[in-house]
Design an enzyme around this catalytic site. Structure first.
Site, mmCIF file in Angstrom:
data_model
loop_
_atom_site.group_PDB
_atom_site.id
_atom_site.type_symbol
_atom_site.label_atom_id
_atom_site.label_comp_id
_atom_site.label_asym_id
_atom_site.label_seq_id
_atom_site.Cartn_x
_atom_site.Cartn_y
_atom_site.Cartn_z
ATOM 1 N N CYS A 198 12.529 -8.124 -32.879
ATOM 2 C CA CYS A 198 12.871 -9.263 -32.022
ATOM 3 C C CYS A 198 12.380 -10.542 -32.702
ATOM 4 O O CYS A 198 11.219 -10.631 -33.122
ATOM 5 C CB CYS A 198 12.238 -9.110 -30.654
ATOM 6 S SG CYS A 198 12.663 -7.549 -29.833
ATOM 7 N N CYS B 278 9.022 -12.115 -31.539
ATOM 8 C CA CYS B 278 7.857 -11.243 -31.324
ATOM 9 C C CYS B 278 6.592 -11.830 -31.953
ATOM 10 O O CYS B 278 6.566 -12.166 -33.136
ATOM 11 C CB CYS B 278 8.112 -9.855 -31.894
ATOM 12 S SG CYS B 278 6.743 -8.709 -31.610
ATOM 13 N N SER C 25 11.557 -3.695 -21.398
ATOM 14 C CA SER C 25 11.757 -5.047 -21.918
ATOM 15 C C SER C 25 13.249 -5.276 -22.140
ATOM 16 O O SER C 25 13.871 -4.608 -22.968
ATOM 17 C CB SER C 25 10.998 -5.229 -23.233
ATOM 18 O OG SER C 25 9.613 -5.040 -23.048
ATOM 19 N N ASP D 109 -4.555 -9.610 -24.914
ATOM 20 C CA ASP D 109 -3.387 -9.213 -25.697
ATOM 21 C C ASP D 109 -2.802 -10.382 -26.485
ATOM 22 O O ASP D 109 -2.213 -10.199 -27.548
ATOM 23 C CB ASP D 109 -2.339 -8.624 -24.746
ATOM 24 C CG ASP D 109 -1.117 -8.101 -25.478
ATOM 25 O OD1 ASP D 109 -1.289 -7.521 -26.567
ATOM 26 O OD2 ASP D 109 -0.001 -8.258 -24.962
ATOM 27 N N CYS E 262 -5.163 -32.107 -15.790
ATOM 28 C CA CYS E 262 -4.946 -30.872 -15.033
ATOM 29 C C CYS E 262 -5.923 -30.773 -13.862
ATOM 30 O O CYS E 262 -5.541 -30.392 -12.749
ATOM 31 C CB CYS E 262 -5.105 -29.655 -15.936
ATOM 32 S SG CYS E 262 -3.822 -29.491 -17.189
ATOM 33 N N CYS F 148 -1.224 -23.106 -10.453
ATOM 34 C CA CYS F 148 -0.994 -22.643 -11.832
ATOM 35 C C CYS F 148 -2.276 -22.457 -12.631
ATOM 36 O O CYS F 148 -2.296 -21.682 -13.590
ATOM 37 C CB CYS F 148 -0.061 -23.594 -12.577
ATOM 38 S SG CYS F 148 -0.846 -25.059 -13.271
#
Length: 390
Positions: A27, A30, A130, A281, A322, A331
């Site tokens: 992909c 990726c 996916s 991750d 923020c 968020c």
């Protein structure tokens, strides 16, 4: 360390990468294929049985909740043969000692066959597929090693999951192309029987610059709004869109179901094929390596001062813009990996998608207020559909 900070109020969670970054697809967007470069001297990116057993044993020991969830991720998880996962279940039975065990596995679906699907059904696996929407959206970037399309191979896998009645959800990456087809994207997932739908906006950098396939910030907001407007009138309580459910959770002051919208992070790590444990991750880089399970326990690494600070940084390193924002509660600055631009005042650390999120949250505010009121009065939030359609 802040005494009020409790990033590990939720169960400690470590995603497992039994084959590292190895994948049968290429992909374009990726972010994980490059992780093989972290281990240049390794020829075989596969987890040993000995390491698998150690992980399962320690993972049970680190859990305080009755139900223990194992998440298998890739690379492409099905490039490990079935016997590997059979061994994992064997170790779960040994070390789980009767505790409730849940397994979820993420796959691109290309390698699914009847044998895999029977295994998933018999062992109550939740399978994440996916897929980036209908064919013209999916095949734009999700290609095989020969640059060929993959849509029909994935759809064959989806049909096999349905044939064997395997529970599955879908993960769609939103990019610069499919962001222009929000309703086609959403209705496609409904048409294939996906009741649980997750979106992942692509935000990556190449040589320090935003990647060409990144979803434009403003369009990301328009994408969410278009789908929300259809969902809130027709599908509340029938189709579960992770972003919308997590937004409602934040609206009522509950923990959202997705870490990117939480105030703090740090409770969810990842273990590579060789036992290396990283903070997240999306942060599999040397600076975020916590250690290796052969030298330190999962509990020691995940509760370490380094990991605690990683979780604190999600809020503490937000720019002042923020912290002054009226939708910060919704968020929380989203994922730190996406904080790659500066504010109007030149302060770094603003989320690349800020414009889109602000547009979305201000749009959904009255709907969320109504559903919050229903929940507080112990009524189903799905009542909003009747209200809107009167």
């Amino acid at each position: 360390m802040h005494a009020t900070y409790a990033p590990f109020a939720r169960p400690l969670y470590v995603m497992l990468k039994p084959i590292g970054a190895v994948c049968n697809l290429r992909c374009a967007y990726c972010y994980y294929l490059e992780k093989k470069g972290l281990y240049p001297d390794v020829n075989r990116f596969t987890m040993s049985d000995e390491l698998l057993e150690q992980f399962v044993k320690e993972y049970f020991e680190s859990q305080t909740s009755p139900a223990v969830n194992f998440t298998w991720h890739g690379g492409e998880t099905l490039m490990r043969n079935l016997s590997f996962y059979e061994k994992a279940l064997h170790y779960q039975r040994i070390y789980g000692r009767g505790r409730q065990v849940e397994n979820s596995i993420q796959t691109n679906g290309v390698l699914l066959d009847d044998r895999w699907c029977r295994f998933f059904k018999e062992n109550n696996f939740l399978v994440g597929i996916s897929i980036d929407g209908p064919q013209h959206c999916h095949d734009k970037y999700r290609r095989d090693v020969n640059k060929g399309p993959t849509f029909y191979k994935v759809m064959k896998g989806v049909e096999l999951l349905k044939k064997h009645e395997v529970d599955f959800n879908v993960m769609g990456v939103v990019n610069d192309y499919n962001v222009d087809y929000p309703l086609e994207f959403y209705r496609f997932f409904k048409s294939i029987g996906a009741q649980f739908i997750q979106f992942s906006p692509i935000v990556e950098r190449i040589d320090g610059k935003p990647a060409p396939w990144n979803v434009p910030a403003g369009k990301w907001g328009d994408f969410l709004i278009a789908i929300f407007d259809e969902w809130v009138r027709n599908d509340v309580g029938t189709y579960y869109v992770q972003y919308f459910d997590s937004t409602l959770a934040n609206w009522v002051g509950e923990k959202p179901g997705v870490c990117t919208l939480s105030k703090y992070c740090g409770h969810a790590g990842v273990m590579e094929f060789n036992g290396d444990v990283y903070s997240c991750d999306h942060f599999v880089y040397p600076a975020y390596k916590l250690g290796n399970i052969r030298q330190q326990s999962l509990t020691e690494m995940m509760y370490s001062e380094k990991q605690q600070q990683f979780g604190l940084d999600k809020y503490e390193k937000l720019p002042q813009q923020c912290k002054n924002c009226d939708v910060l509660f919704a968020c929380h600055g989203e994922c730190p990996k996406n904080r790659i631009i500066s504010t109007k005042d030149g302060e770094p650390g603003l989320n690349y998608l800020c414009e889109g999120y602000y547009k979305f949250y201000t749009h959904v505010a009255p709907y969320m207020d109504y559903m919050k009121k229903e929940l507080l009065n112990k009524r189903p939030p799905a009542n909003i559909m009747e209200y809107l359609n009167q």
